[in-house]
Motif scaffolding. Structure first.
Motif, short mmCIF file in Angstrom:
data_model
loop_
_atom_site.label_atom_id
_atom_site.label_comp_id
_atom_site.label_asym_id
_atom_site.label_seq_id
_atom_site.Cartn_x
_atom_site.Cartn_y
_atom_site.Cartn_z
N ALA A 119 0.81 -1.21 0.00
CA ALA A 119 0.00 0.00 0.00
C ALA A 119 0.85 1.26 0.00
N TYR A 120 2.06 1.20 0.54
CA TYR A 120 2.89 2.39 0.59
C TYR A 120 3.59 2.62 -0.75
N GLN A 121 4.25 1.59 -1.27
CA GLN A 121 4.92 1.71 -2.56
C GLN A 121 3.93 1.67 -3.72
N ALA A 122 2.72 1.19 -3.45
CA ALA A 122 1.59 1.23 -4.40
C ALA A 122 1.83 0.38 -5.64
N TRP A 123 2.31 -0.84 -5.41
CA TRP A 123 2.43 -1.79 -6.50
C TRP A 123 2.59 -3.17 -5.89
N TRP A 124 2.74 -4.15 -6.76
CA TRP A 124 3.04 -5.51 -6.32
C TRP A 124 4.54 -5.72 -6.53
N PRO A 125 5.33 -5.69 -5.48
CA PRO A 125 6.78 -5.84 -5.63
C PRO A 125 7.14 -7.24 -6.11
N SER A 126 8.04 -7.35 -7.06
CA SER A 126 8.79 -6.26 -7.64
C SER A 126 8.83 -6.43 -9.16
N SER A 127 7.74 -6.08 -9.80
CA SER A 127 7.70 -6.21 -11.25
C SER A 127 6.78 -5.13 -11.81
N TRP A 128 7.32 -4.35 -12.73
CA TRP A 128 6.65 -3.16 -13.23
C TRP A 128 5.50 -3.49 -14.16
N TRP A 129 5.77 -4.22 -15.25
CA TRP A 129 4.66 -4.48 -16.17
C TRP A 129 3.66 -5.45 -15.57
N ASN A 130 4.14 -6.40 -14.76
CA ASN A 130 3.22 -7.33 -14.11
C ASN A 130 2.26 -6.59 -13.18
N SER A 131 2.74 -5.55 -12.54
CA SER A 131 1.86 -4.76 -11.69
C SER A 131 0.76 -4.09 -12.50
N ALA A 132 1.10 -3.62 -13.69
CA ALA A 132 0.08 -3.02 -14.56
C ALA A 132 -0.98 -4.05 -14.95
N ALA A 133 -0.53 -5.24 -15.35
CA ALA A 133 -1.47 -6.28 -15.73
C ALA A 133 -2.30 -6.75 -14.54
N THR A 134 -1.68 -6.77 -13.36
CA THR A 134 -2.39 -7.19 -12.15
C THR A 134 -3.43 -6.15 -11.76
N LEU A 135 -3.09 -4.88 -11.85
CA LEU A 135 -4.07 -3.84 -11.57
C LEU A 135 -5.26 -3.96 -12.52
N THR A 136 -4.99 -4.24 -13.78
CA THR A 136 -6.07 -4.42 -14.76
C THR A 136 -6.96 -5.59 -14.38
N ALA A 137 -6.35 -6.68 -13.90
CA ALA A 137 -7.14 -7.83 -13.45
C ALA A 137 -8.03 -7.46 -12.28
N LEU A 138 -7.50 -6.66 -11.34
CA LEU A 138 -8.30 -6.26 -10.18
C LEU A 138 -9.43 -5.33 -10.60
N ILE A 139 -9.17 -4.44 -11.55
CA ILE A 139 -10.22 -3.55 -12.05
C ILE A 139 -11.29 -4.37 -12.76
N ASP A 140 -10.89 -5.34 -13.57
CA ASP A 140 -11.87 -6.19 -14.25
C ASP A 140 -12.75 -6.91 -13.23
N TYR A 141 -12.12 -7.39 -12.16
CA TYR A 141 -12.90 -8.06 -11.10
C TYR A 141 -13.92 -7.09 -10.50
N ALA A 142 -13.48 -5.88 -10.17
CA ALA A 142 -14.39 -4.90 -9.56
C ALA A 142 -15.53 -4.56 -10.51
N ARG A 143 -15.21 -4.38 -11.78
CA ARG A 143 -16.24 -4.01 -12.75
C ARG A 143 -17.25 -5.13 -12.96
N GLN A 144 -16.77 -6.36 -12.99
CA GLN A 144 -17.66 -7.49 -13.24
C GLN A 144 -18.53 -7.83 -12.03
N THR A 145 -18.03 -7.57 -10.83
CA THR A 145 -18.75 -8.00 -9.63
C THR A 145 -19.45 -6.86 -8.89
N GLY A 146 -19.05 -5.62 -9.17
CA GLY A 146 -19.60 -4.50 -8.41
C GLY A 146 -19.00 -4.35 -7.03
#
Length: 582
Positions: free
Chosen positions: A276-303
């Motif tokens: 939460a402090y560094q605001a990513w999933w340590p320690s991979s830059w592009w994987n964090s972007a893809a992971t954030l997208t997965a979490l957003i997709d989950y939120a959008r699909q489930t509400g």
């Protein structure tokens, strides 16, 4: 031994004592933030009166921080915070201690974190003062609340996530329900037999504030929450324990996380790994972007909006400049841009997803900035078009081409009246179809040779997925059926059965996440029976009691498990028809 008993009783009767000196806690902010920067101010506890002085605890729930003040005082009166990580048994004392200066009648401390989501610790905090006598407020939020609070008796179903344990003929069971609440029971029990829950916020490594919850001789404990959204602690684990009355030793089940829904359980376990402090999933830059997208997709699909703060937090922190070695082996130059063109484009897609979910224009603006940067590497001088993989222009490959296609088409869809991105997307789609990246089996190889031929390298699942997603988005952008036909041809070439990556079981950190990209985009085109097969298999064969999901969706050993495999599996669970309900 008898002579020592009175001394032992005296020791046991001593009150709790302050713990060792505090170490700085950083959640979304670090300890000692000035209260002028608080996002909100509330007073959740009654004031404490000390000889006519008023001691208050101030809390900003959006920040997860608190501060203390003393008023109606005189010079030298002091105020501070105590913070405890074990429910008030011991504490870090005198945090931010401040004394009223000459000619003033009050003062306040700086702000301190109540919780530690990075260190997976749940704290309680109180305000204390010294005005010719020391006193403190009550501890803040001693009980955990989610859908229900600790001590609840309102049961919503009964699941038993792990096998029971037995002790001297008694059976001890762990129960959870659809609200993520947990309780313990003991069967075949006699008078004096005990049962209780342990709760841990760090996957069972320790449980200082969660030992012997609900301990009872009645045969069943009260119910306790396993998530604390207020504290940004979503990954609590529990176990049931029991003791037969005539024996000192007890026995406990394995630790488990509840799983009210498949996708929800996977998301909770994924966010456990978010810093939460560094605001990513340590320690991979592009994987964090893809992971954030997965979490957003989950939120959008489930509400489910529990993790909306992760989206904004990731954006605000990582939009900055970082030297090489901090977030990537490359310098990050601001606006999520680096020399790796594909890495930049992954972040572009993440902010497209964030805009589609929140409709916050800053995300669309950021995606456009990234897309303009990527577009600078579209080059018709080599192979008639396509985007270079890196700033050195050494390779034209499928991942960068697929990312560019999806990104440009999505910008056209999201920008009414656009004429620029739509044309770029059509150009990219035509080039991709004719580039040679797609082989005779309608599968996408890794890239092109220096003389612009298919290089015959590995068919990675994420390249297939990005091509499907790019052509499908281009169909939505233009209404031209040929793009949907292209996506369908590529989807039909995926195969049957449980999806595997060619590198399994020895995939590297990049490859661990590839399958999730494919299923994300397959879901947009259809293929629900196939996607349900993936979800059913990984849930049955690739999950442990803490809802960790691994690389091998059909199960087997060895099997890598980390947040990358978790994000990939979350994509599969989100892709099913009812991710919010099963």
């Amino acid at each position: 031994m008898i002579r020592l008993l009175p001394l032992l009783l005296i020791v046991l009767a001593l009150p709790p004592v302050p713990a060792a000196a505090a170490t700085t806690v950083c959640a979304t902010s670090c300890d000692t933030l000035d209260p002028s920067r608080a996002q909100r101010e509330t007073f959740p506890l009654p004031d404490k009166n000390i000889n006519g002085r008023k001691v208050q605890l101030h809390v900003s729930e959006p920040d997860g921080m608190a501060w203390a003040s003393i008023d109606l005082g005189t010079t030298g009166d002091a105020v501070w915070l105590d913070r405890s990580w074990d429910g008030g048994q011991t504490w870090e004392g005198l945090l931010g201690k401040a004394a009223i200066p000459s000619s003033w009648t009050g003062t306040r401390t700086l702000m301190y974190n109540v919780y530690d989501p990075v260190g997976h610790r749940r704290g309680v905090i109180r305000a204390c003062g010294d005005a010719n006598g020391v006193a403190c407020t009550d501890w803040l939020y001693p009980n955990v609340c989610d859908e229900a609070c600790d001590g609840s008796s309102q049961q919503n179903g009964d699941m038993q996530p792990v096998a029971p344990t037995t002790i001297y003929g008694r059976t001890v069971r762990l129960h959870t329900d659809a609200n993520g609440m947990a309780w313990a029971t003991i069967e075949n029990n006699g008078p004096g037999d005990e049962v209780w829950l342990d709760r841990s916020w760090n996957e069972g490594a320790s449980w200082p504030d969660g030992s012997s919850l609900g301990r009872t001789t009645s045969g069943r404990t009260a119910m306790f929450a396993t998530r604390d959204p207020k504290a940004k602690l979503y990954g609590g684990v529990v176990r049931a324990c029991g003791r037969e009355a005539s024996h000192a030793n007890g026995s406990c089940t394995a630790w488990a996380r509840p799983s009210p829904t498949r996708a929800g359980a996977a998301a909770d376990a994924l966010v456990y790994s978010y810093d939460a402090y560094q605001a990513w999933w340590p320690s991979s830059w592009w994987n964090s972007a893809a992971t954030l997208t997965a979490l957003i997709d989950y939120a959008r699909q489930t509400g489910n909006h529990d993790y909306d703060w992760v989206v904004g937090r990731t954006f605000d922190v990582n939009k900055a400049v970082f030297p090489a070695g901090v977030k990537s082996s490359d310098p990050i130059e601001g606006d999520f841009i680096s020399r790796a063109i594909d890495d930049s484009a992954w972040w572009g897609l993440a902010w497209i997803a964030a805009y589609d979910y929140t409709h916050d224009s800053r995300y669309l603006t950021e995606a456009t900035t990234i897309a303009n940067y990527v577009n600078d590497f579209w080059d018709t001088g080599t192979c008639g078009g396509g985007v270079w993989w890196n700033r050195e222009r050494t390779y034209k490959n499928a991942v960068t081409s697929g990312l560019y296609l999806r990104l440009t088409a999505a910008l056209h869809v999201d920008a009414p009246g656009d004429t620029v991105w739509g044309q770029r997307a059509v150009t990219a789609g035509n080039w991709y179809l004719n580039s040679g990246l797609i082989n005779g089996n309608n599968q996408v190889n890794d890239g092109l040779t220096a003389d612009c031929r298919n290089n015959g390298q590995t068919v990675w699942t994420y390249n297939q997925g990005l091509a499907i997603g790019g052509f499908d988005e281009l169909y939505r952008a233009t209404g031209d059926r040929r793009w949907l036909d292209a996506a369908t041809r590529l989807g039909n070439a995926v195969g049957t059965g449980v999806l595997t990556e060619s590198c399994e079981p020895n995939c590297d950190d990049n490859q661990k996440q590839f399958k999730g990209i494919l299923v994300r985009y397959l879901a947009e085109v259809g293929y629900q029976p196939y996607l349900q097969t993936q979800a059913n298999s990984l849930w049955a064969n690739d999950r442990d009691p803490l809802n960790h999901l691994g690389l091998r969706w059909a199960g087997g050993a060895p099997n890598a498990v980390d947040w990358r495999t978790q994000a990939s599996a979350l994509e599969a669970l989100t892709a099913t028809p009812n991710p919010a309900g099963g």
